[in-house]
Design a protein around this motif. Structure first.
Motif, PDB file in Angstrom:
ATOM      1  N   LEU A  15      23.349 -32.890  22.905  1.00  0.00           N
ATOM      2  CA  LEU A  15      23.832 -32.504  24.223  1.00  0.00           C
ATOM      3  C   LEU A  15      23.536 -31.020  24.403  1.00  0.00           C
ATOM      4  O   LEU A  15      23.883 -30.205  23.540  1.00  0.00           O
ATOM      5  CB  LEU A  15      25.333 -32.767  24.334  1.00  0.00           C
ATOM      6  N   VAL A  16      22.869 -30.687  25.507  1.00  0.00           N
ATOM      7  CA  VAL A  16      22.407 -29.320  25.745  1.00  0.00           C
ATOM      8  C   VAL A  16      22.777 -28.918  27.167  1.00  0.00           C
ATOM      9  O   VAL A  16      22.729 -29.736  28.090  1.00  0.00           O
ATOM     10  CB  VAL A  16      20.870 -29.229  25.560  1.00  0.00           C
ATOM     11  N   TYR A  17      23.125 -27.635  27.332  1.00  0.00           N
ATOM     12  CA  TYR A  17      23.332 -27.070  28.665  1.00  0.00           C
ATOM     13  C   TYR A  17      22.297 -25.977  28.866  1.00  0.00           C
ATOM     14  O   TYR A  17      22.112 -25.108  28.010  1.00  0.00           O
ATOM     15  CB  TYR A  17      24.751 -26.508  28.807  1.00  0.00           C
ATOM     16  N   VAL A  18      21.617 -26.047  30.014  1.00  0.00           N
ATOM     17  CA  VAL A  18      20.559 -25.099  30.353  1.00  0.00           C
ATOM     18  C   VAL A  18      20.925 -24.430  31.672  1.00  0.00           C
ATOM     19  O   VAL A  18      21.229 -25.107  32.661  1.00  0.00           O
ATOM     20  CB  VAL A  18      19.193 -25.815  30.483  1.00  0.00           C
ATOM     21  N   GLY A  19      20.890 -23.096  31.677  1.00  0.00           N
ATOM     22  CA  GLY A  19      21.088 -22.344  32.910  1.00  0.00           C
ATOM     23  C   GLY A  19      19.771 -22.255  33.662  1.00  0.00           C
ATOM     24  O   GLY A  19      18.716 -22.061  33.056  1.00  0.00           O
ATOM     25  N   LEU A  20      19.849 -22.418  34.988  1.00  0.00           N
ATOM     26  CA  LEU A  20      18.675 -22.330  35.850  1.00  0.00           C
ATOM     27  C   LEU A  20      18.913 -21.252  36.892  1.00  0.00           C
ATOM     28  O   LEU A  20      20.018 -21.166  37.445  1.00  0.00           O
ATOM     29  CB  LEU A  20      18.425 -23.647  36.586  1.00  0.00           C
ATOM     30  N   GLY A  21      17.907 -20.446  37.155  1.00  0.00           N
ATOM     31  CA  GLY A  21      18.025 -19.425  38.179  1.00  0.00           C
ATOM     32  C   GLY A  21      16.676 -19.085  38.762  1.00  0.00           C
ATOM     33  O   GLY A  21      15.639 -19.278  38.123  1.00  0.00           O
ATOM     34  N   ALA A  22      16.697 -18.575  39.987  1.00  0.00           N
ATOM     35  CA  ALA A  22      15.477 -18.125  40.658  1.00  0.00           C
ATOM     36  C   ALA A  22      15.884 -17.204  41.798  1.00  0.00           C
ATOM     37  O   ALA A  22      16.914 -17.433  42.448  1.00  0.00           O
ATOM     38  CB  ALA A  22      14.676 -19.307  41.207  1.00  0.00           C
ATOM     39  N   ASN A  23      15.079 -16.156  42.026  1.00  0.00           N
ATOM     40  CA  ASN A  23      15.335 -15.305  43.196  1.00  0.00           C
ATOM     41  C   ASN A  23      14.058 -14.856  43.898  1.00  0.00           C
ATOM     42  O   ASN A  23      14.097 -13.953  44.720  1.00  0.00           O
ATOM     43  CB  ASN A  23      16.230 -14.112  42.834  1.00  0.00           C
ATOM     44  N   LEU A  24      12.944 -15.477  43.590  1.00  0.00           N
ATOM     45  CA  LEU A  24      11.693 -15.203  44.289  1.00  0.00           C
ATOM     46  C   LEU A  24      11.085 -16.516  44.760  1.00  0.00           C
ATOM     47  O   LEU A  24      11.127 -17.509  44.039  1.00  0.00           O
ATOM     48  CB  LEU A  24      10.691 -14.507  43.364  1.00  0.00           C
ATOM     49  N   PRO A  78      15.750 -27.281  18.853  1.00  0.00           N
ATOM     50  CA  PRO A  78      15.922 -26.108  19.724  1.00  0.00           C
ATOM     51  C   PRO A  78      14.653 -25.315  20.002  1.00  0.00           C
ATOM     52  O   PRO A  78      14.374 -24.979  21.155  1.00  0.00           O
ATOM     53  CB  PRO A  78      16.950 -25.257  18.965  1.00  0.00           C
ATOM     54  N   GLN A  79      13.866 -25.010  18.984  1.00  0.00           N
ATOM     55  CA  GLN A  79      12.669 -24.191  19.192  1.00  0.00           C
ATOM     56  C   GLN A  79      11.631 -24.894  20.073  1.00  0.00           C
ATOM     57  O   GLN A  79      11.111 -24.283  21.010  1.00  0.00           O
ATOM     58  CB  GLN A  79      12.054 -23.774  17.851  1.00  0.00           C
ATOM     59  N   PRO A  80      11.309 -26.149  19.832  1.00  0.00           N
ATOM     60  CA  PRO A  80      10.388 -26.826  20.747  1.00  0.00           C
ATOM     61  C   PRO A  80      10.934 -26.933  22.172  1.00  0.00           C
ATOM     62  O   PRO A  80      10.166 -26.833  23.138  1.00  0.00           O
ATOM     63  CB  PRO A  80      10.202 -28.206  20.122  1.00  0.00           C
ATOM     64  N   LEU A  81      12.254 -27.103  22.323  1.00  0.00           N
ATOM     65  CA  LEU A  81      12.817 -27.123  23.674  1.00  0.00           C
ATOM     66  C   LEU A  81      12.627 -25.766  24.330  1.00  0.00           C
ATOM     67  O   LEU A  81      12.216 -25.692  25.499  1.00  0.00           O
ATOM     68  CB  LEU A  81      14.299 -27.518  23.652  1.00  0.00           C
ATOM     69  N   LEU A  82      12.899 -24.687  23.623  1.00  0.00           N
ATOM     70  CA  LEU A  82      12.699 -23.346  24.176  1.00  0.00           C
ATOM     71  C   LEU A  82      11.248 -23.157  24.610  1.00  0.00           C
ATOM     72  O   LEU A  82      10.971 -22.663  25.708  1.00  0.00           O
ATOM     73  CB  LEU A  82      13.080 -22.283  23.144  1.00  0.00           C
ATOM     74  N   GLN A  83      10.305 -23.556  23.768  1.00  0.00           N
ATOM     75  CA  GLN A  83       8.887 -23.413  24.109  1.00  0.00           C
ATOM     76  C   GLN A  83       8.542 -24.218  25.357  1.00  0.00           C
ATOM     77  O   GLN A  83       7.794 -23.747  26.223  1.00  0.00           O
ATOM     78  CB  GLN A  83       8.021 -23.838  22.933  1.00  0.00           C
ATOM     79  N   PHE A 112      23.561 -25.737  22.588  1.00  0.00           N
ATOM     80  CA  PHE A 112      22.699 -26.780  22.028  1.00  0.00           C
ATOM     81  C   PHE A 112      23.479 -27.552  20.971  1.00  0.00           C
ATOM     82  O   PHE A 112      23.561 -27.137  19.809  1.00  0.00           O
ATOM     83  CB  PHE A 112      21.438 -26.177  21.397  1.00  0.00           C
ATOM     84  N   GLY A 113      24.088 -28.642  21.365  1.00  0.00           N
ATOM     85  CA  GLY A 113      24.733 -29.567  20.440  1.00  0.00           C
ATOM     86  C   GLY A 113      25.754 -28.941  19.511  1.00  0.00           C
ATOM     87  O   GLY A 113      25.942 -29.420  18.401  1.00  0.00           O
ATOM     88  N   GLY A 114      26.375 -27.860  19.922  1.00  0.00           N
ATOM     89  CA  GLY A 114      27.367 -27.212  19.086  1.00  0.00           C
ATOM     90  C   GLY A 114      26.801 -26.343  17.993  1.00  0.00           C
ATOM     91  O   GLY A 114      27.538 -25.797  17.175  1.00  0.00           O
ATOM     92  N   GLN A 115      25.479 -26.185  17.957  1.00  0.00           N
ATOM     93  CA  GLN A 115      24.841 -25.372  16.926  1.00  0.00           C
ATOM     94  C   GLN A 115      24.962 -23.877  17.232  1.00  0.00           C
ATOM     95  O   GLN A 115      24.931 -23.480  18.396  1.00  0.00           O
ATOM     96  CB  GLN A 115      23.348 -25.703  16.822  1.00  0.00           C
ATOM     97  N   ALA A 116      25.091 -23.085  16.197  1.00  0.00           N
ATOM     98  CA  ALA A 116      24.959 -21.638  16.308  1.00  0.00           C
ATOM     99  C   ALA A 116      23.550 -21.312  15.828  1.00  0.00           C
ATOM    100  O   ALA A 116      23.182 -21.636  14.698  1.00  0.00           O
ATOM    101  CB  ALA A 116      25.996 -20.932  15.457  1.00  0.00           C
ATOM    102  N   ILE A 117      22.750 -20.717  16.713  1.00  0.00           N
ATOM    103  CA  ILE A 117      21.356 -20.411  16.404  1.00  0.00           C
ATOM    104  C   ILE A 117      21.147 -18.923  16.629  1.00  0.00           C
ATOM    105  O   ILE A 117      21.537 -18.386  17.673  1.00  0.00           O
ATOM    106  CB  ILE A 117      20.398 -21.224  17.312  1.00  0.00           C
TER     107      ILE A 117
END
Length: 175
Positions: A15-24, A78-83, A112-117
């Protein structure tokens, strides 16, 4: 969009939470397109999206942001998701000329799934999450148990307002 080699998928989805933002540019369309692209990643499903918020930039200039938080499940590590998220940003025209520059799209792994990274590329939970109403308010809409009430109170003076309910992204959620 050319995604990096995502490697092997994990055995159990996180289970993952991702913040999304844009201002342009066309910000709402950029956020919807990002959600659709995230939902197309291997072993990944966008399960819920917060309401859409407007906020003034924090520690930066430029136009106001549109912000939201997405809940997803992913078998990616986590790393492949970030990429993959960085590739989605690049496909949306994201440039990084300087810290906190205005952006066409910003995607941050918040949890990310309760992990500390803590690696040079990725820190989870997101290190500045507790300082930003534009992250805490939409995250609290989806997962109030993940948001410290004192942190939410501490950012109460930041300029943020709810624009639309969670239905703004219905067409791309749950795919």
């Amino acid at each position: 969009m050319n995604l990096p080699d995502l490697g092997e998928e994990g055995e159990r989805p996180a289970l993952v939470y991702v913040g999304l933002g844009a201002n342009l540019g066309e910000c709402e369309a950029a956020l919807r397109n990002a959600l659709a692209a995230i939902g197309q990643l291997p072993g990944t499903r966008v399960t819920r999206v917060s309401p859409l918020y407007g906020s003034a930039p924090v520690d930066a200039g430029g136009p106001d942001y549109l912000n939201a938080v997405a809940e997803l499940t992913t078998a990616l590590a986590p790393q492949p998701l970030l990429q993959a998220l960085q590739s989605i940003e690049q496909a949306a025209g994201r440039q990084r000329p300087y810290r906190n520059a205005p952006r066409t799209l910003d995607l941050d792994i918040l949890w990310f799934g309760g992990q500390a990274i803590d690696t040079p590329e990725l820190t989870v939970p997101h290190p500045r999450m507790a300082e930003r109403a534009f992250v805490l308010r939409p995250l609290a809409d989806l997962a109030p148990e993940r948001v410290d009430a004192a942190a939410l109170q501490a950012v109460a003076s930041q300029d943020i307002h709810r624009l639309e309910g969670p239905g703004w992204a219905d067409a791309v959620v749950g795919g």
